[in-house]
Design an enzyme around this catalytic site. Structure first.
Site, PDB file in Angstrom:
ATOM      1  N   HIS A 191      14.983  69.028  38.562  1.00 40.30           N
ATOM      2  CA  HIS A 191      16.002  68.200  38.083  1.00 40.30           C
ATOM      3  C   HIS A 191      15.641  66.793  37.748  1.00 40.30           C
ATOM      4  O   HIS A 191      15.078  65.943  38.680  1.00 40.30           O
ATOM      5  CB  HIS A 191      17.301  67.977  39.129  1.00 40.30           C
ATOM      6  CG  HIS A 191      18.465  67.362  38.740  1.00 40.30           C
ATOM      7  ND1 HIS A 191      19.425  67.871  37.905  1.00 40.30           N
ATOM      8  CD2 HIS A 191      18.930  65.909  38.834  1.00 40.30           C
ATOM      9  CE1 HIS A 191      20.342  66.913  37.649  1.00 40.30           C
ATOM     10  NE2 HIS A 191      19.996  65.753  38.258  1.00 40.30           N
ATOM     11  N   ASP A 220      15.706  73.336  38.549  1.00 37.32           N
ATOM     12  CA  ASP A 220      16.673  72.698  38.723  1.00 37.32           C
ATOM     13  C   ASP A 220      17.892  73.389  39.124  1.00 37.32           C
ATOM     14  O   ASP A 220      18.477  74.326  38.635  1.00 37.32           O
ATOM     15  CB  ASP A 220      17.232  72.011  37.322  1.00 37.32           C
ATOM     16  CG  ASP A 220      18.240  71.036  37.593  1.00 37.32           C
ATOM     17  OD1 ASP A 220      18.822  70.928  38.581  1.00 37.32           O
ATOM     18  OD2 ASP A 220      18.807  70.365  36.507  1.00 37.32           O
ATOM     19  N   THR A 259      25.696  62.673  32.719  1.00 38.66           N
ATOM     20  CA  THR A 259      27.103  62.695  32.832  1.00 38.66           C
ATOM     21  C   THR A 259      27.712  61.937  31.466  1.00 38.66           C
ATOM     22  O   THR A 259      27.089  60.937  31.404  1.00 38.66           O
ATOM     23  CB  THR A 259      27.858  62.555  34.006  1.00 38.66           C
ATOM     24  OG1 THR A 259      27.518  61.046  34.411  1.00 38.66           O
ATOM     25  CG2 THR A 259      27.268  63.133  35.242  1.00 38.66           C
TER      26      THR A 259
END
Length: 312
Positions: free
Chosen positions: A287, A267, A177
């Site tokens: 993931h 993912d 992120t």
């Protein structure tokens, strides 16, 4: 003889299998890799690492990674700088955890870059969106080294690895992120490129293989966001977690000419691409496989090679 008893702490809330919050304010993290210290010389990758403090109030720190050969000789050329924001759903993992330490060792060795892995404050002790601001502050701190002065405006001694080895014309940001605001960076530093590996983006309207209707609310990625930021304006369509939703600022605001998105075919979060960004997919992986895998498998090597080729 006095009797003894053990007082069991009361649970205030929990998000299984990740985290448990007690009524006394303490937080128990049920998932994540253990802390490991920095290493002056990693024998497998020939990378040196050290920990530094960026800010005392709020508390922001980082682990720096530098190819070992740069330390004992005058650099023939300055190295690209990677400011890395670790993953972990805003509430676990660390720049100092074994998984991310291993990843940065491998990537720095492969790409020959100087990396700054940011230790931002975690939720829920530090409510969202504090971690976003911490990452921005860390990016500004890195950029402030461009002036190459021994002391900054606050008479704080600058970090010698950044001053001596960093190429501020080649600044990259990356992670699971990330946030880069619309403000100018210190020293007018420009972000050359950004990569997002196995992104954590959501939206109120399920797409692709995401769970539908009632199952969507029970989906762990959805529950994480609502658990950690229940007051988020717009809920799960908040621009921090849905950067392509209605009212979200354009990703062009990142201010960089290059963007790479890395996904894996298994993912469950991979369906949310990012506009016209270049997408690199690894088949048969889940993931964050390149972070969690202790072995440097063939697919881990492929992933690292792709990231390294981006950081030039």
């Amino acid at each position: 003889m006095a009797s003894t008893s053990t007082t069991k702490k009361e649970i205030a809330s929990e998000l299984l299998p990740l985290i448990r919050v007690y009524k006394d304010g303490t937080v128990e993290r049920l998932w994540g890799s253990p802390y490991v210290p920095p290493c002056p010389h990693d024998p497998q990758t020939n990378v040196s690492s050290k920990d530094i403090t960026i800010s005392h109030n709020p508390t922001i720190s980082a682990r720096l990674f530098l190819p070992q050969n740069q330390i004992y000789q005058k650099p023939q050329h300055l190295l690209p700088i990677l400011v890395y924001f670790h993953g972990g759903g805003f509430c676990f993992e660390s720049a100092f955890s074994s998984d991310h330490h291993r990843l940065l060792n491998r990537l720095v060795s492969q790409a020959q870059v100087l990396a700054v892995s940011v230790e931002y404050r975690l939720a829920p002790e530090n409510p969202l969106p504090n971690c976003y601001q911490d990452c921005w502050d860390a990016l500004q701190w890195v950029s402030s080294h461009r002036t190459h002065k021994e002391l900054d405006a606050n008479n704080t001694k600058k970090e010698p690895w950044l001053v001596n080895y960093g190429n501020f014309d080649k600044l990259y940001i990356g992670g699971d992120t990330m946030k880069a605001g619309v403000e100018r960076l210190c020293g007018d530093v420009k972000i050359l490129g950004a990569f997002m590996s196995h992104l954590y983006f959501l939206g109120s309207k399920p797409i692709g293989s995401e769970p539908k209707v009632e199952d969507f609310e029970k989906w762990l990625p959805c529950k994480v966001w609502k658990f950690l930021y229940p007051s988020a304006p717009g809920g799960i369509d908040n621009p921090m977690v849905n950067p392509v939703g209605a009212g979200a600022p354009s990703l062009a605001g990142l201010g960089c000419p290059r963007m790479l998105v890395c996904v894996s075919s298994k993912d469950e979060l991979s369906d949310r691409g990012v506009g016209e960004a270049e997408v690199f997919e690894v088949e048969g992986e889940e993931h964050a496989f390149h972070i969690l895998s202790e072995a440097e498998t063939e697919n881990v090597k492929i992933m690292l090679e792709r990231l390294a080729s981006f950081l030039v």
